[in-house]
Design an enzyme around this catalytic site. Structure first.
Site, PDB file in Angstrom:
ATOM      1  N   CYS A 105     162.410 -19.128 -26.206  1.00 49.79           N
ATOM      2  CA  CYS A 105     161.810 -19.931 -25.143  1.00 49.79           C
ATOM      3  C   CYS A 105     162.040 -21.427 -25.402  1.00 49.79           C
ATOM      4  O   CYS A 105     163.150 -21.918 -25.237  1.00 49.79           O
ATOM      5  CB  CYS A 105     160.340 -19.572 -24.972  1.00 49.79           C
ATOM      6  SG  CYS A 105     159.639 -20.127 -23.395  1.00 49.79           S
ATOM      7  N   HIS A 209     160.381 -13.922 -24.373  1.00 61.64           N
ATOM      8  CA  HIS A 209     159.620 -13.766 -25.620  1.00 61.64           C
ATOM      9  C   HIS A 209     159.776 -12.351 -26.168  1.00 61.64           C
ATOM     10  O   HIS A 209     158.904 -11.493 -25.985  1.00 61.64           O
ATOM     11  CB  HIS A 209     158.142 -14.093 -25.391  1.00 61.64           C
ATOM     12  CG  HIS A 209     157.851 -15.551 -25.347  1.00 61.64           C
ATOM     13  ND1 HIS A 209     157.491 -16.282 -26.451  1.00 61.64           N
ATOM     14  CD2 HIS A 209     157.909 -16.436 -24.313  1.00 61.64           C
ATOM     15  CE1 HIS A 209     157.317 -17.553 -26.115  1.00 61.64           C
ATOM     16  NE2 HIS A 209     157.568 -17.669 -24.819  1.00 61.64           N
ATOM     17  N   GLU A 211     159.412 -11.343 -29.138  1.00 60.95           N
ATOM     18  CA  GLU A 211     158.393 -10.993 -30.137  1.00 60.95           C
ATOM     19  C   GLU A 211     157.214 -10.268 -29.499  1.00 60.95           C
ATOM     20  O   GLU A 211     156.600  -9.378 -30.112  1.00 60.95           O
ATOM     21  CB  GLU A 211     157.932 -12.245 -30.902  1.00 60.95           C
ATOM     22  CG  GLU A 211     156.914 -13.132 -30.216  1.00 60.95           C
ATOM     23  CD  GLU A 211     157.472 -13.990 -29.088  1.00 60.95           C
ATOM     24  OE1 GLU A 211     156.683 -14.719 -28.457  1.00 60.95           O
ATOM     25  OE2 GLU A 211     158.695 -13.940 -28.845  1.00 60.95           O
TER      26      GLU A 211
END
Length: 237
Positions: A105, A209, A211
């Site tokens: 990001c 994102h 993660e």
């Protein structure tokens, strides 16, 4: 020995550092040893780079437009000047010694600025043409739109597909991308979603994102971290 992965935290106005656990868990699951890098003196960056096997640049506040020769747009969000300068130096020195970098990001945007690229300060106001909902209202780990991946790109090889679903939490985006990067992912509205280096062993930036998606079991997202950590060879192993 597990590779040492430095992770940059977000920084608030009062210089409080914070980092979501999802970043650290994604590195741990992939076989790395995560260390949070506090924002400090740029003079110490060379020593930090010497300690790291890889660098994860995380999300957070907007990037100061002065760093790409623009003045602030009225819709620019909060910026973290100390974080900007420290991370730019960190990214540039990691690039100089060809150590692996994963940018997420804001991290993607930081990488682009580090090599002389520019950003849309606010895509709603500055991007020409209709755009998707890039600041999703769905839950964090819900994939909200598609990204088309460049054929033969590193990202397409990792994904095993040329089209993936991603989540989205941004209002800035890449504008001008220097030739040291290939654009490897684009949303259906034309917003750049991923870039990768043309000549480094591993430099990948993604606008979404992974993660968060990885925490929810997304296979492609976990592969991104596994590929990243896998090339971060520990110098002491």
């Amino acid at each position: 020995m597990k590779p040492i992965i430095g992770i940059t935290p977000d920084v608030e106005k009062d210089d409080k550092h914070f980092l979501r656990n999802d970043y650290m868990q994604a590195i741990i699951r992939a076989g790395g040893l995560p260390f949070i890098i506090p924002i400090g003196d740029e003079a110490d960056v060379a020593q930090i780079v010497g300690l790291l096997d890889g660098l994860l640049l995380t999300g957070g506040n907007d990037i100061n437009p002065i760093l790409f020769n623009e003045e602030p747009h009225t819709h620019l969000g909060e910026v973290s000047p100390s974080r900007d300068l420290f991370e730019l130096e960190l990214a540039r020195q990691m690039l100089a010694v060809d150590k692996p970098i994963l940018g997420i990001c804001r991290g993607l945007q930081l990488l682009n600025v580090a090599v002389g690229g520019t950003l849309y300060q606010d895509i709603q106001q500055q991007y020409k043409g209709p755009i998707l909902q890039h600041l999703q209202k769905a839950p964090d780990a819900h994939p909200s739109h598609f990204v088309q991946l460049a054929k033969g790109s590193l990202l397409a090889k990792i994904a095993g597909s040329e089209r993936i679903q991603v989540n989205s939490f941004h209002h800035q985006a890449l504008k001008d991308v220097p030739t040291v990067f290939n654009i490897s992912g684009i949303a259906s509205d034309g917003i750049i979603e991923a870039v990768e280096s043309v000549d480094k062993q591993f430099v990948l930036g993604v606008q979404w994102h992974p993660e968060l998606l990885a925490s929810n079991g997304d296979v492609v997202s976990r592969r991104i971290f596994e590929e990243f950590v896998g090339v971060c060879v520990n110098k002491n192993s």
